[in-house]
Design a protein around this motif. Sequence first.
Motif, PDB file in Angstrom:
ATOM      1  N   ARG A  93      -5.933  -3.246   4.027  1.00 46.52           N
ATOM      2  CA  ARG A  93      -6.663  -3.963   2.987  1.00 46.52           C
ATOM      3  C   ARG A  93      -8.170  -3.915   3.204  1.00 46.52           C
ATOM      4  O   ARG A  93      -8.840  -3.008   2.758  1.00 46.52           O
ATOM      5  CB  ARG A  93      -6.163  -5.407   2.888  1.00 46.52           C
TER       6      ARG A  93
ATOM      7  N   TYR B  47      -3.626   7.916  -3.521  1.00 48.30           N
ATOM      8  CA  TYR B  47      -3.211   7.640  -4.902  1.00 48.30           C
ATOM      9  C   TYR B  47      -1.878   8.315  -5.179  1.00 48.30           C
ATOM     10  O   TYR B  47      -1.461   9.229  -4.471  1.00 48.30           O
ATOM     11  CB  TYR B  47      -4.270   8.147  -5.882  1.00 48.30           C
TER      12      TYR B  47
ATOM     13  N   HIS C  50      -4.970   0.952  -2.595  1.00 45.06           N
ATOM     14  CA  HIS C  50      -5.033   2.364  -2.234  1.00 45.06           C
ATOM     15  C   HIS C  50      -5.583   2.627  -0.831  1.00 45.06           C
ATOM     16  O   HIS C  50      -5.500   3.757  -0.350  1.00 45.06           O
ATOM     17  CB  HIS C  50      -5.899   3.119  -3.246  1.00 45.06           C
ATOM     18  N   ARG C  51      -6.169   1.615  -0.183  1.00 43.45           N
ATOM     19  CA  ARG C  51      -6.734   1.855   1.144  1.00 43.45           C
ATOM     20  C   ARG C  51      -5.624   2.106   2.151  1.00 43.45           C
ATOM     21  O   ARG C  51      -4.585   1.450   2.141  1.00 43.45           O
ATOM     22  CB  ARG C  51      -7.577   0.673   1.589  1.00 43.45           C
TER      23      ARG C  51
ATOM     24  N   ARG D 270      -8.408   6.696   0.900  1.00 43.07           N
ATOM     25  CA  ARG D 270      -7.688   6.125  -0.236  1.00 43.07           C
ATOM     26  C   ARG D 270      -6.594   7.103  -0.643  1.00 43.07           C
ATOM     27  O   ARG D 270      -6.840   8.305  -0.742  1.00 43.07           O
ATOM     28  CB  ARG D 270      -8.631   5.864  -1.408  1.00 43.07           C
TER      29      ARG D 270
ATOM     30  N   GLY E  29      -0.621   1.610   4.545  1.00 41.97           N
ATOM     31  CA  GLY E  29      -1.652   0.901   3.805  1.00 41.97           C
ATOM     32  C   GLY E  29      -2.299  -0.203   4.611  1.00 41.97           C
ATOM     33  O   GLY E  29      -1.753  -0.709   5.590  1.00 41.97           O
TER      34      GLY E  29
ATOM     35  N   THR F 292      -5.332  12.301  -2.079  1.00 43.09           N
ATOM     36  CA  THR F 292      -6.346  11.525  -1.377  1.00 43.09           C
ATOM     37  C   THR F 292      -7.643  11.502  -2.174  1.00 43.09           C
ATOM     38  O   THR F 292      -7.830  12.288  -3.105  1.00 43.09           O
ATOM     39  CB  THR F 292      -6.632  12.126   0.005  1.00 43.09           C
ATOM     40  N   ASP F 293      -8.539  10.605  -1.790  1.00 43.62           N
ATOM     41  CA  ASP F 293      -9.857  10.590  -2.415  1.00 43.62           C
ATOM     42  C   ASP F 293     -10.719  11.738  -1.897  1.00 43.62           C
ATOM     43  O   ASP F 293     -11.667  12.152  -2.558  1.00 43.62           O
ATOM     44  CB  ASP F 293     -10.558   9.254  -2.175  1.00 43.62           C
TER      45      ASP F 293
ATOM     46  N   GLY G  63       0.813  -1.206   0.000  1.00 44.93           N
ATOM     47  CA  GLY G  63       0.000   0.000   0.000  1.00 44.93           C
ATOM     48  C   GLY G  63       0.848   1.257   0.000  1.00 44.93           C
ATOM     49  O   GLY G  63       2.072   1.206  -0.139  1.00 44.93           O
TER      50      GLY G  63
END
Length: 666
Positions: A317, A199, A182-183, A197, A315, A304-305, A165
């Motif tokens: 899961r 990126y 990405h989590r 998330r 990271g 980030t999201d 991650g």
Amino acid sequence: MGSGVAGRSLVVFAAVVALTMGAMPPSPAAAAPRPGSGSVVEVPRPVAAPSGGAGAPGRGTVGPGRLRTVADGMETARVSRPVAPGVRLTSYDRLESDKRLRVDMLSVDLRAGVARADHLSSGKVSERRTVSELAARHDPGPGRRTVAAVNADFFDIYGTGAPQGPGLARGRLVHSPATGAHRAVGIGPGTAGRLLRLYFEGSVTLPGGPRALDAYNAANVPPGGIGAYTAGWGSADRALTVDHATPVAEVAVRGGRVVSVTDRPGRGAIAGGTTVLLGREAGAAELAALRQGDPVTLEHRPRTDSGPLPRTAVGGRELLVVDGQAQVHEGRGNNTAAPRTAVGFSRDGSSMRLMTVDGRQAASAGVTLTELGLMMKKAGAYSALNLDGGGSSTLVARMPGSDRLRVENSPSGGRERAVPNGIALTAPDGSGRLQGFWVEPRTRADTAPTVDPVRGGRPERVFPGLTRRLTAAGHDETYGPAGGAPNWRTVRPSVGRVDSHGVFTARSPGTTEVRAELGSVAGGTRLTVLDPLVGIRPTTRRVALANAGASGTFGIVGFDAHSVGAPVEPQDVRLEYDHSLFSVTDDGQGSFTVKSLTGSGAGRITARTLGLTTTLAVGVGGKEQPDAGSDDALSWTSGQVRRERLGSGCPRRAHRNRTRPALPDC
């Protein structure tokens, strides 16, 4: 557990009786700790996982009757202790209908910014070390100390060793995530934590123009892509990042100019100030066209999201709790019972929970993701994320009055696994001025001698006429170390007395608090004196030593007429054995260490205390010796020696008679 919280153990015999009879046996009450007190709180009770105080307990999306959950069993023991201001460790054991569980959880108050969570690593993305090693070497910043840590991200265990991650440390990108990974858990930029998330966005400008940069110090370069690697990557073979793809090209860039171009990935450390670009397939073709001296520039950033970029991120899961609802993972992958590590936050992000559940052991079978989500919700998590588990699950924390971090859970492999990263908890340095004593038996509960099939004894118990060694660690206002030699006393001298060295001598059945005091500073722990001792047993009937360099351990456990047991201090035991064959010494943890003096041979050790006797056999190099556990002993075969070395041997019960207790079955 392998290493855990003092005062905690799973009392198998008593718990089984409780399940069959409908009640737990009486236990001595434990007073709530006062500020500055060293009291250990143990409150066995049939309740679910400890509440985190963030809303009423619930089962989220798991409806009644749909699944058997960990709430079906009963809690058999719990202890809790401060680690630092805003950080507390709670450990508890549960007996379920089909398994036992051992759980450790750090509760962290992030609101005031006193306790902080940091990205934990060696500083090299691909370098793996144990959580203990990472925490010991972590730089917490000026005026701060590392007080606890857990493992974090899943990683490329059979390849580079790098996390899968994303990773952020002090707001800077450490490594980009693998495709789809990405989590993450993030803390900051303020004090609150959240799940999000993360990126990676990047570009590399070549003489022919810009193109996407697909990875940064990542475990893998995606097909057709280009990844950038720096000195922060470490020394892992970069060929492992391209999955044997062809063609491959690697370009070294320093000062914005190409210094070398090769058609194969390099290995070993990357020099400071140098960036290595590694391309595969289409990306390799673009890099292969470069020549020495060509200009190359890179730009990259994490995003980030939603919301600002966190200061710290690692990271994870699977989502365990979403908007206060525990998630159902039935029918999905990775949902078998296993050792687990999880992180969760309250709704406002001001409170964090870090939990490990032991697994693949007699003492704890592990949990599924669905069960883990339920446990995290009941612990107060409004959102929670699964971190790497299995042999990676590790939680370390310091004891009050100490800066040394110790492993609190029991890693499933028998020792800590080397991992690439984790989450470190830090707290401010204290004044060093004495504010309290943390008092406990010298013998830790999780390693105390026991004849039960799971590890952990009851050192808070002692028999009349025998002793219990206590320790008193001085601590300051942050629970960091502080100097001071206490004076000792017992609140109820009729139950027992304590000398100036902290050695308690039991006199008559009952419960008393033993106090360590220096002026107005004090701390204490409660000890229970059982009924008189009527039987003793060794923790194993055989000690098998492979060779002259090997060592083995055993302890002595006593029982009263009600089959209630407690470890017997080595100083209270007189041993008889052939001193020309073996050496037997107090290991300082409530047991004995046996070593061979000749490299071969077999013999017996006889242990005596208060007029009672028990024996065990010792063999070196597979030598046979009759079982010392009963009169009708069988010969000690090489197969039995092998089982003893693996730890699967179970001592046979000695013959009962009317004057000896009915000892618990193994």
